[in-house]
Each structure stands twice: as structure tokens, then as C-alpha cells.
Enzyme design. Sequence first.
Site, PDB file in Angstrom:
ATOM      1  N   HIS A 176     -10.474 -30.668 -33.437  1.00 19.45           N
ATOM      2  CA  HIS A 176     -11.410 -29.631 -32.989  1.00 19.45           C
ATOM      3  C   HIS A 176     -12.262 -30.119 -31.810  1.00 19.45           C
ATOM      4  O   HIS A 176     -13.474 -29.959 -31.792  1.00 19.45           O
ATOM      5  CB  HIS A 176     -12.296 -29.164 -34.151  1.00 19.45           C
ATOM      6  CG  HIS A 176     -11.513 -28.594 -35.293  1.00 19.45           C
ATOM      7  ND1 HIS A 176     -10.715 -27.484 -35.157  1.00 19.45           N
ATOM      8  CD2 HIS A 176     -11.397 -28.996 -36.583  1.00 19.45           C
ATOM      9  CE1 HIS A 176     -10.142 -27.217 -36.328  1.00 19.45           C
ATOM     10  NE2 HIS A 176     -10.531 -28.123 -37.200  1.00 19.45           N
TER      11      HIS A 176
ATOM     12  N   LYS B  15       0.840  -1.202   0.000  1.00 15.67           N
ATOM     13  CA  LYS B  15       0.000   0.000   0.000  1.00 15.67           C
ATOM     14  C   LYS B  15       0.874   1.251   0.000  1.00 15.67           C
ATOM     15  O   LYS B  15       0.577   2.236  -0.695  1.00 15.67           O
ATOM     16  CB  LYS B  15      -0.911   0.005   1.231  1.00 15.67           C
ATOM     17  CG  LYS B  15      -1.707   1.293   1.390  1.00 15.67           C
ATOM     18  CD  LYS B  15      -2.597   1.268   2.615  1.00 15.67           C
ATOM     19  CE  LYS B  15      -3.358   2.594   2.760  1.00 15.67           C
ATOM     20  NZ  LYS B  15      -4.306   2.565   3.897  1.00 15.67           N
TER      21      LYS B  15
END
Length: 510
Positions: free
Chosen positions: A272, A140
Site C-alpha cells: 500500500h 474540421k
Amino acid sequence: MSTTKKATSALISVFHKDGLEPIVKKLDELGVTLYSTGGTEKFIKDLGIDVVAVEDVTSYPSILGGRVKTLHPKIFGGILNRQDHEGDVAQMQEFEIPQLDIVIVDLYPFEKTVASGAAEQDIIEKIDIGGISLIRAAAKNFKDVLCVSSMEDYGQFLDIITNGNGETTLEERKLFAAKAFNVSSHYDSAIFNYFNQNQEVTSLKISETQGQVLRYGENPHQKGYFFGDFDAMFDKLHGKELSYNNLLDVDAAVNLMGEFQNDAPTFAILKHNNACGLATRNNIKEAYVDALAGDPVSAFGGILISNTEIDKATAEEIHQLFCEVVIAPSYSDDALEVLKGKKNRIILIQKEVVLPANQVRTCLNGFLLQDKDNKSDAKEDLNNVTDKAATAEEIEDLLFASKICKHTKSNTIVLAKNKQLCASGTGQTSRVDALNQAIHKAGSFNFDLNGAVMASDAFFPFPDCVEIAHKAGISSVIQPGGSIKDQLSVDYCNENGLSMVMTGTRHFKH
């Protein structure tokens, strides 16, 4: 105020000490005052380097069995103070709080403890409180503090302080803050998911810290990434990097072959995400040859997977085909020599790992989450609904076809005979279209469908499919049932000598 800052002090308190020694020595060389606790303090002292014990700063020892060591205003004040804020500077002096410019902290190994099968109390003790708080505080306040939150960043941090002679830039501190919040958010997600294993709290938290950039996504104009531990699941022995589409096909192949893991030698070829060939035989070479016969055209550029070791004879057959990926639990040495004959062919050894129990996909402005379809149709699930019962051989083929059907895009129909995939109709908007596609495809590869079986992923709303199948030579059908017009299909089978079993389980795959 300059955004470049020279460190004068550092708090070091880590669980893992690997790679820490050169950092400690460099900080000492730069004249940085070191603060530490417990095992890390001893580690630094054993290097012959001066270190200030945190308890000497706070006037409190480590208490509650080590649960509270750094949770004190003199520590968090040293991290969170704003060095350009007049009031903060005054209070630092008033309360004799030491400035902390660098925080090097890691976290207790919560995930590893869970994965080890440890008792719950041991797991709870690995929920870090002080460490996570220090990381959040330092990240922070990145304008003044640099936070190193993982041993994976030790090398980069060492380079920064070495090249900068102990100075860090705002950009560097902000980058390490991002890394720190990545660590803390992942840690919290892991803890939440442990406590929410029964999903009593309706919330989705996914965090993967291992990611790799792919060449591109589904198409070259799309960016692509893979997040996960690929190396935990596979040993990559040969070939080019896997693409986004390769990974999708590999996932489909692994899930499909999971249905045949304990069966006789079985080989599948996928394209596929759908099987274009699959066969179970007495040996793996025969299984491959008969899988390839299912659709040798679609097999070009496909994904190949075996449920048993691939030997040289099978490898020599495979080598004649252009394929993207070969997957097996093992390979003989001479088989590998053959398969490595094409430099781009990807060769993978599949390891035994536990796959996720859920499936997640993006949808609209959110996500869809569901349990995996882990239900496989078994002999005890079959309900004979026709006058004619399926023979033992037909039942084997029905279950074989059902396994393939479950892993094929809906709407789907699968035709099989003698544990060989004859053809499938995949991803059609109508079940009749799927069946007609399968019959046409089987015919184009010279399959005799007389005595073959048919599997459907969902019920037949009308008897048209069983009629078409019957005329093509199909002798037995497996389907979930559940249509209000089920009896029409049953009646047609009874009138024309077909057997039909219903499972009561639908296997849509969209």
C-alpha cells in the site's frame, strides 16, 4: 446528401514513409488522383505511380527552405470547401480549386528532436506549420474529408478503403478527425512545454497518447487506465497484467529505491505504497532476508524491489513468499527460472530513465502541481543540537531511516537499527500515534530497539515523542526541527542522554 463518400483525390505529404507504399498502391488502383510534395512526391514517383505536384496546382514552388509548401488557398480551399454548399461549389469552379477528399499528413518529429538533445535551432525547425494546418483543416471538415494524421493509423485506413472500395462513412471520417485532433493537441502541448520549461507561464498542459485499459481501478467497480510509456521504463519478463494498485505500488517502490541506488545491496518490500521491510547488507540475499524480517505478515502480496541483480539464492528465498511484483535491474538466468515458477508473479527489469520532475494530482475541480521532493537528507545537512553527538554508526542509521521516512505516508515515524527497518508508523493523525504504532509493531516482530534510531517526517511540537522513544530504547533522533517548542525536545534529550540532529527539511507525504 449521402454521408458515405467515394474518394476521388488525396493529398499525401508525410515525414515518415514507412507503411505508406500499400496505401499509395491501393489509392492508385481505386483511381484516386494523388497530390504530393517534396520527398513524398518522389517516393510515389519511384513506385511508378502518377502524382500531381502541389506546386503545379498553386503555381508556387516550395519556398523559404521548405517552410512554405502547402500553405495556399488552392490547397486549403480543396480541403475546407463544403460539398453541399452552393457558394463553396461555385467558388471551387471559379478559382479552379481541386477537390481533396483524403489528406494523409504527419508531423515533423518535434519530441524526438528535443529528446535527442539537439540544438535549439534544430528543434525550432521541427515545429511543423503546414502539416499541423492541413491536419486541423481536414479534421474540421470531416463531413467531406478523411484525415490520416499518423502512420499508426495506416493499417486501419487501408482496411477501410479496401473494404469500402474507396468509400468512407461519416462515422469513419469523424473517428479519424478525433484521432487527428488528438495528434494536433498533443503536438502543441509538447511545443508549449518545451518553451515553458522554466514555468514562467502559469499553465498546466498534460498530454499522453499512450494509454492502456486496466482490469479495473482501485476497486473492481471503478474503471482504470494507465497513460504513459511503461515499456520505456520496464521490461516485463513474466506474470499477469499489472493492475491499477500494482502500478501505484511499483511507483512507490521505484521512488523509494531511488534513494538507495548507489548504496550497498538493498532490498525493500512495500505494501500500500509504504515500506514494510527494508535492509542494506553485504549481499542481496541477506538484504532480502532482513527486509522480510521487518514485517513478514505485511509482506504477503507485496511489491519487492532490489537495487542490484537478484541471484538464485535470493530468488529461492523470494519464491517461498506470495508476492505480486518483483523489480530489479537484472536477474541471473537461474534466478529467473526460480521466480517464474509462479505463473502470476510479475517480474520486471527496471531500466534507467529520467522520471518526471513534477507531481500532478486532481484536487477539487482542478489539479495540484508541485516539484518532486528530490531533497534527500545528507551528512552535511545534519545539525547536532544536543549535548551528546550521534556516533558514526548512528548517523548512518539516521540517514537510512530518513530516506525511508521521506517515502512513507504522513504522519510517520520510522525506527531503524543497523541499516534495517524495524518498524514504521504510517499515515496517522498524530505523531504520537505513529510512534506508538511503530514501537508496538517492532515489538510484535521481536526487534530490540535498544540503540535504534528514530526519524520523523516533521517537527515535534512537544517533547512527548522523544520521551516515548527514549523509554523504548531509542538512542538517537533525526527530525527537521522548526517548532517554536523545539527546545523542549532538545532539553529532554540532554537530560536523558539521547542525541538529536535537525535537518531543516520537512518531508511530508500526503
